[in-house]
Design a protein around this motif. Structure first.
Motif, PDB file in Angstrom:
ATOM      1  N   TYR A 168      43.583  42.208 -38.825  1.00  0.00           N
ATOM      2  CA  TYR A 168      42.214  42.716 -38.760  1.00  0.00           C
ATOM      3  C   TYR A 168      41.215  41.608 -39.077  1.00  0.00           C
ATOM      4  N   TYR A 169      41.554  40.789 -40.066  1.00  0.00           N
ATOM      5  CA  TYR A 169      40.690  39.666 -40.423  1.00  0.00           C
ATOM      6  C   TYR A 169      40.552  38.706 -39.243  1.00  0.00           C
ATOM      7  N   ASN A 170      41.670  38.357 -38.632  1.00  0.00           N
ATOM      8  CA  ASN A 170      41.662  37.419 -37.509  1.00  0.00           C
ATOM      9  C   ASN A 170      40.866  37.977 -36.330  1.00  0.00           C
ATOM     10  N   ARG A 171      41.030  39.273 -36.071  1.00  0.00           N
ATOM     11  CA  ARG A 171      40.283  39.918 -34.980  1.00  0.00           C
ATOM     12  C   ARG A 171      38.778  39.851 -35.230  1.00  0.00           C
ATOM     13  N   ASP A 172      38.357  40.237 -36.442  1.00  0.00           N
ATOM     14  CA  ASP A 172      36.935  40.210 -36.773  1.00  0.00           C
ATOM     15  C   ASP A 172      36.390  38.786 -36.801  1.00  0.00           C
ATOM     16  N   TRP A 173      37.239  37.853 -37.243  1.00  0.00           N
ATOM     17  CA  TRP A 173      36.837  36.443 -37.305  1.00  0.00           C
ATOM     18  C   TRP A 173      36.506  35.923 -35.904  1.00  0.00           C
ATOM     19  N   TYR A 174      37.343  36.280 -34.921  1.00  0.00           N
ATOM     20  CA  TYR A 174      37.090  35.853 -33.547  1.00  0.00           C
ATOM     21  C   TYR A 174      35.811  36.496 -33.007  1.00  0.00           C
ATOM     22  N   LYS A 175      35.592  37.770 -33.277  1.00  0.00           N
ATOM     23  CA  LYS A 175      34.391  38.454 -32.811  1.00  0.00           C
ATOM     24  C   LYS A 175      33.135  37.776 -33.351  1.00  0.00           C
ATOM     25  N   ARG A 176      33.159  37.468 -34.632  1.00  0.00           N
ATOM     26  CA  ARG A 176      32.000  36.838 -35.258  1.00  0.00           C
ATOM     27  C   ARG A 176      31.743  35.444 -34.677  1.00  0.00           C
ATOM     28  N   ASN A 177      32.802  34.692 -34.461  1.00  0.00           N
ATOM     29  CA  ASN A 177      32.634  33.345 -33.931  1.00  0.00           C
ATOM     30  C   ASN A 177      32.168  33.329 -32.484  1.00  0.00           C
ATOM     31  N   PHE A 178      32.616  34.297 -31.700  1.00  0.00           N
ATOM     32  CA  PHE A 178      32.116  34.399 -30.329  1.00  0.00           C
ATOM     33  C   PHE A 178      30.621  34.726 -30.344  1.00  0.00           C
ATOM     34  N   ALA A 179      30.214  35.606 -31.264  1.00  0.00           N
ATOM     35  CA  ALA A 179      28.798  35.960 -31.373  1.00  0.00           C
ATOM     36  C   ALA A 179      27.975  34.749 -31.800  1.00  0.00           C
ATOM     37  N   ILE A 180      28.483  33.985 -32.778  1.00  0.00           N
ATOM     38  CA  ILE A 180      27.785  32.792 -33.253  1.00  0.00           C
ATOM     39  C   ILE A 180      27.656  31.765 -32.129  1.00  0.00           C
ATOM     40  N   THR A 181      28.739  31.549 -31.390  1.00  0.00           N
ATOM     41  CA  THR A 181      28.720  30.592 -30.282  1.00  0.00           C
ATOM     42  C   THR A 181      27.737  31.033 -29.199  1.00  0.00           C
ATOM     43  N   TYR A 182      27.686  32.335 -28.946  1.00  0.00           N
ATOM     44  CA  TYR A 182      26.764  32.881 -27.950  1.00  0.00           C
ATOM     45  C   TYR A 182      25.313  32.585 -28.333  1.00  0.00           C
ATOM     46  N   PHE A 183      24.954  32.842 -29.597  1.00  0.00           N
ATOM     47  CA  PHE A 183      23.587  32.600 -30.047  1.00  0.00           C
ATOM     48  C   PHE A 183      23.283  31.102 -30.152  1.00  0.00           C
ATOM     49  N   MET A 184      24.298  30.295 -30.449  1.00  0.00           N
ATOM     50  CA  MET A 184      24.097  28.846 -30.433  1.00  0.00           C
ATOM     51  C   MET A 184      23.670  28.388 -29.037  1.00  0.00           C
ATOM     52  N   GLY A 185      24.306  28.950 -28.014  1.00  0.00           N
ATOM     53  CA  GLY A 185      23.950  28.623 -26.641  1.00  0.00           C
ATOM     54  C   GLY A 185      22.534  29.061 -26.301  1.00  0.00           C
ATOM     55  N   LYS A 186      22.152  30.258 -26.750  1.00  0.00           N
ATOM     56  CA  LYS A 186      20.824  30.775 -26.469  1.00  0.00           C
ATOM     57  C   LYS A 186      19.747  29.920 -27.151  1.00  0.00           C
ATOM     58  N   VAL A 187      20.032  29.505 -28.401  1.00  0.00           N
ATOM     59  CA  VAL A 187      19.085  28.664 -29.126  1.00  0.00           C
ATOM     60  C   VAL A 187      18.929  27.309 -28.427  1.00  0.00           C
ATOM     61  N   ALA A 188      20.046  26.749 -27.957  1.00  0.00           N
ATOM     62  CA  ALA A 188      19.996  25.461 -27.264  1.00  0.00           C
ATOM     63  C   ALA A 188      19.167  25.573 -25.982  1.00  0.00           C
ATOM     64  N   LEU A 189      19.354  26.656 -25.217  1.00  0.00           N
ATOM     65  CA  LEU A 189      18.581  26.863 -23.995  1.00  0.00           C
ATOM     66  C   LEU A 189      17.103  27.077 -24.307  1.00  0.00           C
ATOM     67  N   GLU A 190      16.828  27.777 -25.403  1.00  0.00           N
ATOM     68  CA  GLU A 190      15.446  28.006 -25.808  1.00  0.00           C
ATOM     69  C   GLU A 190      14.738  26.687 -26.107  1.00  0.00           C
ATOM     70  N   LYS A 191      15.432  25.778 -26.798  1.00  0.00           N
ATOM     71  CA  LYS A 191      14.846  24.480 -27.141  1.00  0.00           C
ATOM     72  C   LYS A 191      14.608  23.640 -25.892  1.00  0.00           C
ATOM     73  N   ILE A 192      15.560  23.694 -24.950  1.00  0.00           N
ATOM     74  CA  ILE A 192      15.389  22.950 -23.688  1.00  0.00           C
ATOM     75  C   ILE A 192      14.186  23.495 -22.922  1.00  0.00           C
ATOM     76  N   TRP A 193      14.065  24.821 -22.868  1.00  0.00           N
ATOM     77  CA  TRP A 193      12.969  25.450 -22.155  1.00  0.00           C
ATOM     78  C   TRP A 193      11.622  25.094 -22.780  1.00  0.00           C
ATOM     79  N   ASN A 194      11.569  25.089 -24.113  1.00  0.00           N
ATOM     80  CA  ASN A 194      10.322  24.740 -24.806  1.00  0.00           C
ATOM     81  C   ASN A 194       9.922  23.290 -24.545  1.00  0.00           C
ATOM     82  N   LYS A 195      10.908  22.404 -24.500  1.00  0.00           N
ATOM     83  CA  LYS A 195      10.617  20.998 -24.210  1.00  0.00           C
ATOM     84  C   LYS A 195      10.088  20.824 -22.792  1.00  0.00           C
ATOM     85  N   LEU A 196      10.690  21.574 -21.852  1.00  0.00           N
ATOM     86  CA  LEU A 196      10.241  21.494 -20.459  1.00  0.00           C
ATOM     87  C   LEU A 196       8.818  22.016 -20.317  1.00  0.00           C
ATOM     88  N   ARG A 197       8.504  23.096 -21.000  1.00  0.00           N
ATOM     89  CA  ARG A 197       7.157  23.663 -20.945  1.00  0.00           C
ATOM     90  C   ARG A 197       6.142  22.685 -21.527  1.00  0.00           C
TER      91      ARG A 197
END
Length: 205
Positions: A168-197
């Motif tokens: 159960y720990y391993n399952r939840d650990w993977y879910k949390r890390n996928f969510a963190i990685t997803y938001f890391m990607g969104k933040v990176a795209l947001e910064k690129i977009w702001n620089k372009l603007r």
């Protein structure tokens, strides 16, 4: 996730480790769950305590980085102190809060697990010594212990008994890390977009 971790720039200070702001020290890769657990089983020098209090390490006040403190004596995990920039966007705030909550969850799990491990280990040793008609102290006055083969029985039993909890720990650990990685990607795209603007505005002006 391991690739992302490999791209992070880590700086080492006298008080701990810190990451350049904008990068995110993610949580362990797939093998760390098992690796850290067996290190805890085999390393008799680890310190355990009753509770799940996080290390009191505090980075410099004027620091603009994420800092990693010394290992917590309950969980043996290094706490991360997250830098909060003045212009933090809602998306960056969401990522930081998710990482903080995941760190607290991880801390609680391992602190409790270490406490359970220590308690059951002592009970196992006492029961085996009692069955042999031996006391808790040897004739030399030193604390009586069991050999590696006898302790292997305890490790096997403990892992088997806690198998479902670890899954159960391993399952939840993977879910949390996928969510963190997803938001890391969104933040990176947001910064690129702001620089372009910003670049477009300068070009127009």
């Amino acid at each position: 996730l391991s690739l992302l971790k490999g791209l992070l720039q880590v700086n080492v200070g006298d008080q701990g480790l810190h990451f350049n702001h904008g990068s995110s020290p993610g949580f362990p890769d797939a093998g760390v769950f098992f690796q850290s657990y067996f290190i805890q089983l085999s390393n008799q020098a680890l310190q355990f305590c009753f509770g799940a209090q996080v290390s009191r390490f505090c980075p410099p006040r004027k620091s603009c980085y994420d800092w990693i403190g010394p290992p917590d004596k309950c969980s043996n995990l290094r706490p991360v102190h997250f830098y909060i920039p003045e212009n933090e966007s809602p998306l960056e705030q969401k990522l930081r809060e998710l990482r903080q909550e995941t760190q607290e969850w991880n801390q609680q799990f391992w602190a409790n697990q270490n406490l359970t491990f220590r308690k059951e280990k002592e009970e196992f040793i006492h029961s085996r010594l009692k069955a042999k008609g031996l006391g808790l102290r040897a004739e030399s006055g030193q604390k009586a212990t069991l050999n590696a083969e006898e302790m292997a029985d305890f490790y096997k039993e403990f892992l088997s008994k806690n198998f479902q909890k670890h899954m159960y720990y391993n399952r939840d650990w993977y879910k949390r890390n996928f969510a963190i990685t997803y938001f890391m990607g969104k933040v990176a795209l947001e910064k690129i977009w702001n620089k372009l603007r910003l670049k477009q505005k300068k070009t127009i002006n």
